[in-house]
Design an enzyme around this catalytic site. Structure first.
Site, PDB file in Angstrom:
ATOM      1  N   THR A   5       0.831  -1.189   0.000  1.00 15.34           N
ATOM      2  CA  THR A   5       0.000   0.000   0.000  1.00 15.34           C
ATOM      3  C   THR A   5       0.874   1.250   0.000  1.00 15.34           C
ATOM      4  O   THR A   5       0.435   2.303  -0.408  1.00 15.34           O
ATOM      5  CB  THR A   5      -0.887   0.025   1.248  1.00 15.34           C
ATOM      6  OG1 THR A   5      -0.077  -0.222   2.382  1.00 15.34           O
ATOM      7  CG2 THR A   5      -1.971  -1.020   1.161  1.00 15.34           C
ATOM      8  N   ASP A  65       9.150  -4.819  16.024  1.00 14.34           N
ATOM      9  CA  ASP A  65       8.415  -5.592  15.010  1.00 14.34           C
ATOM     10  C   ASP A  65       9.265  -6.761  14.525  1.00 14.34           C
ATOM     11  O   ASP A  65       9.394  -6.997  13.327  1.00 14.34           O
ATOM     12  CB  ASP A  65       7.987  -4.702  13.850  1.00 14.34           C
ATOM     13  CG  ASP A  65       6.858  -5.347  13.034  1.00 14.34           C
ATOM     14  OD1 ASP A  65       6.250  -6.322  13.529  1.00 14.34           O
ATOM     15  OD2 ASP A  65       6.594  -4.899  11.909  1.00 14.34           O
TER      16      ASP A  65
END
Lengths: 517, 230
Positions: free
Chosen positions: A35, A163
């Site tokens: 995206t 992450d």
């Protein structure tokens, strides 16, 4: 950019970041799609060096330059280590716009901003998911040691990664492993007094303290993720594939036991403990479930998957664990087999074509059988919808999770501008997450992502959206190398509800993975 | 090259913040004093060049072009101190953002020594630097669209300024606590020279510097500031 006077040379100034155009690179192929934009494999024209170009999405006018990019650049400028991805420079592209005279219109940023990284052939998830892939014990030790070395370096430099997961661990054909994707990373202080967001780390790798809502945490959060990856490498599949936060916690408790003041002093003070605490007693079953693991591996895993973060092993101590110092020893990275570079984005395209072909054949057959009974439009168009990028090589298997992305290669991981859709999922029902800086994306990205639920990359988790793919990065992640272990014959992914099953453990990854003893 | 927005008229359309409140951090006073001095000196420099050139060409033409994108057609008629107070009041960014913003502007002028901070560009430089500093440091901060409204420039222009700023800085955003501290001392010294002894409120400030702790609270849900001012 200081320009040397005519007749003089700018010999001692290295080119400053952003002074070069993306035209210095020849784009070879797109290796990721998300995206946020695209990732390309490219060759620097002058040197012939192969790099990865990651485009920074600039289309959210209200946010300006994405804060994740600012922070990633800041942190990567500071970190220099062989197990941390190297950000080489930032380049700009003036874009195609020209003024009336056909000259570039002077806005040298119009065409986009690219981060130039060293090129890496694989990511850990993608590599592990290759058909027939079987990591040897020395190989697992080698990857784990590099992961811990890189993470230790981050932690001593007071950076939390926040992450850690397989798709953010990039591997080159020299066997080197590097931490990547610092879009969620931040500096921390040792006193743990700062309040930090608990909405970080991909759900499956998120530690219990964050799931219970703590805002005071430290490097131990990354170590939990490392434990999850370690167990996944040994076990052959993700060990905590929760579909939302409560289920995630439950899976953790089922394996690691229920937390109480005895095994985790202070746990009852954590904000959401009373709402989320287990309803029944559960004892720790880690040793029992993984009893087939090597003794030293199990010992280390025990200490990584410790509920109480203050008792969890640090990266430094983990490196000293018996596991890395007993036979078989970790191998030299250079001795590892070289694998053909595969980027999910490309393999997907191939598989998509193949699938489409198969589906067309099937549909023709079907139409032939029932002349008047056409397929529902949704199903029809669903087969090869161009947006369903994660689909073709990951046809849904009945036992697959209701999650969005296929294993995503780091470069390809779509990242909304500030924080990215799905990174800070709304915890409530509506727009939920109210950060002025991220709210805009949060509401647009999360759950409304264009990608269908499939693949195996874990969601960021949202209890507000059961069943729906909470990870907008979804198929967009594209560039993962993985996925191919899912059989081609799976049900067509357009099928409604396919893949909603939540029993990840029943997945079939272990068929190819090989169980390490 | 000249900034497109008429900063003054944009600002006057919005409610003017009430004159300096007691809560205004001293760093604003000190900073505006230091920057005003800098701008006055540089304006004079340009002026003198003008005179020397005797109208043949503008002195401004001799100034480096790096900051051109920050130049307005004419100087906005809001004073630097009022402008800083306005930024502080509406964006509620932490006081340290002003110090870090100043560090950024200082780095800029060192990287591009022929470029001068003058009355034509100082406002745009300030709003951009404070916004970038806030993005770096603050847990909660407003987006560019909001800063644009407060700063009196268009969203598109501020984005362009931000981009230019990041590249002029060569993405060198890191301000260590040591550097931060030395800038605080420098600003205080500047103030002493002028007879007023004031200390910058470091307690608030040093908490927010990276390398140590860049944020004290980061994006917790409750921390959303009031939206907008209209």
């Amino acid at each position: 950019m200081a320009i040397a006077a005519p007749g003089q040379l700018n010999l001692n100034e290295s080119p400053s970041w952003g002074s070069r155009s993306v035209d210095c690179f020849e784009k070879l192929e797109q290796i990721g799609e998300g995206t946020y934009g695209q990732v390309y494999m490219a060759r620097e024209i002058k040197t012939g060096e192969i790099v990865a170009l990651k485009k920074i999405r600039m289309d959210n006018e209200r946010e300006g330059f994405p804060i994740t990019a600012i922070r990633e650049i800041k942190i990567l400028k500071k970190l220099h280590h062989e197990n941390v991805i190297n950000l080489k420079e930032i380049v700009t592209s003036p874009g195609p716009e020209r003024d009336e005279q056909g000259r570039p219109d002077g806005n040298k940023y119009k065409g986009g901003i690219y981060m130039v990284f060293e090129y890496m052939d694989h990511d850990l998830t993608g590599l592990a998911d290759r058909p027939g892939m079987r990591f040897s014990v020395p190989q697992i030790k080698c990857y784990m040691r590099q992961l811990l070395t890189g993470l230790h370096y981050c932690h001593v430099n007071q950076v939390l990664h926040r992450d850690i997961k397989g798709s953010n661990l990039l591997i080159d054909n020299e066997g080197n492993l590097k931490l990547a994707d610092f879009g969620l990373a931040r500096s921390f202080s040792n006193d743990h007094n700062a309040n930090l967001t608990n909405r970080v780390i991909t759900l499956w790798y998120r530690p219990p303290e964050l799931l219970l809502g703590t805002t005071k945490y430290g490097p131990a959060v990354d170590m939990w993720s490392v434990g999850c990856i370690f167990a996944e490498l040994l076990h052959g599949k993700p060990i905590f594939p929760g579909k939302d936060e409560p289920e995630q916690l439950n899976k953790i408790f089922e394996l690691c036991g229920a937390p109480d003041e005895f095994n985790w002093p202070g746990v009852s003070k954590i904000p959401w403990y009373n709402n989320l605490k287990p309803t029944r007693p559960m004892k720790r079953r880690l040793r029992e479930v993984f009893r087939h693991f090597d003794r030293n591996a199990l010992e280390l895993l025990e200490r990584m998957l410790t509920l109480d973060p203050s008792e969890r092993i640090s990266a430094k101590d983990a490196l000293d664990a018996e596991y890395f110092w007993t036979d078989p020893l970790p191998c030299n990275p250079k001795s590892l087999p070289k694998y053909e570079a595969s980027h999910e984005f490309q393999t997907k395209k191939k598989r998509q074509q193949q699938r489409q072909h198969e589906e067309n054949a099937k549909r023709q057959k079907l139409q032939h059988q029932q002349q008047h009974g056409r397929l529902p439009p949704g199903q029809q168009s669903g087969q090869a919808h161009p947006q369903m990028r994660s689909g073709p090589n990951q046809p849904l298997h009945g036992s697959q999770p209701p999650v969005a992305a296929g294993p995503s290669h780091h470069y390809g991981k779509p990242r909304g501008p500030a924080g990215g859709p799905g990174r800070y999922p709304p915890s409530g029902t509506s727009g939920g997450y109210n950060h002025p800086n991220r709210g805009g994306q949060g509401s647009s990205g999360y759950g409304s992502g264009p990608y269908p639920p499939q693949g195996r990359a874990p969601p960021y988790g949202s209890s507000s959206m059961p069943g729906a793919p909470p990870h907008a990065s979804g198929g967009g992640s594209g560039y993962g190398v993985g996925g191919p272990n899912y059989p081609q014959g799976g049900p067509p992914y357009g099928g409604s509800g396919a893949g909603r099953g939540s029993n990840m453990m029943g997945g079939n990854r272990n068929q190819q993975y090989g169980w390490q003893q | 090259m000249l900034g497109s927005g008429d900063l003054t008229s944009n600002l006057s359309r919005q409610s003017e913040p009430s004159p300096s409140e007691s809560t205004t951090p001293r760093v604003l006073t000190i900073l505006s004093h230091v920057i005003e001095k800098l701008v006055a000196r540089n304006d004079k420099l340009v002026d003198d060049m003008d005179k020397k050139l005797d109208g043949v060409s503008s002195g401004l033409a001799r100034v480096g072009k790096s900051l051109n994108v920050f130049h307005g057609v004419r100087a906005p008629n809001i004073s630097i101190v009022k402008y800083l107070e306005r930024l502080y009041k509406y964006t509620s960014c932490s006081p340290s953002c002003f110090v870090v913003g100043y560090v950024y502007i200082d780095r800029l002028t060192h990287k591009h020594p022929d470029s001068l901070v003058i009355s034509l560009n100082v406002h745009r430089l300030l709003v951009t630097s404070v916004m970038v500093a806030s993005k770096m440091l603050d847990d909660v901060h407003y987006n560019n669209a909001f800063y644009a409204r407060v700063g009196g420039v268009s969203n598109a222009e501020l984005n362009r300024l931000e981009m230019e700023f990041l590249f002029l800085l060569d993405f060198g955003f890191v301000v260590s606590s040591r550097v931060f501290e030395s800038y605080c001392s420098h600003l205080e010294k500047e103030m002493m020279i002028n007879g007023a002894s004031q200390r910058i409120e470091r307690a608030i400030v040093s908490n927010a510097v990276d390398d140590v702790t860049e944020l004290s609270v980061e994006d917790t849900q409750s921390s959303s500031p009031p939206q907008g001012m209209d």
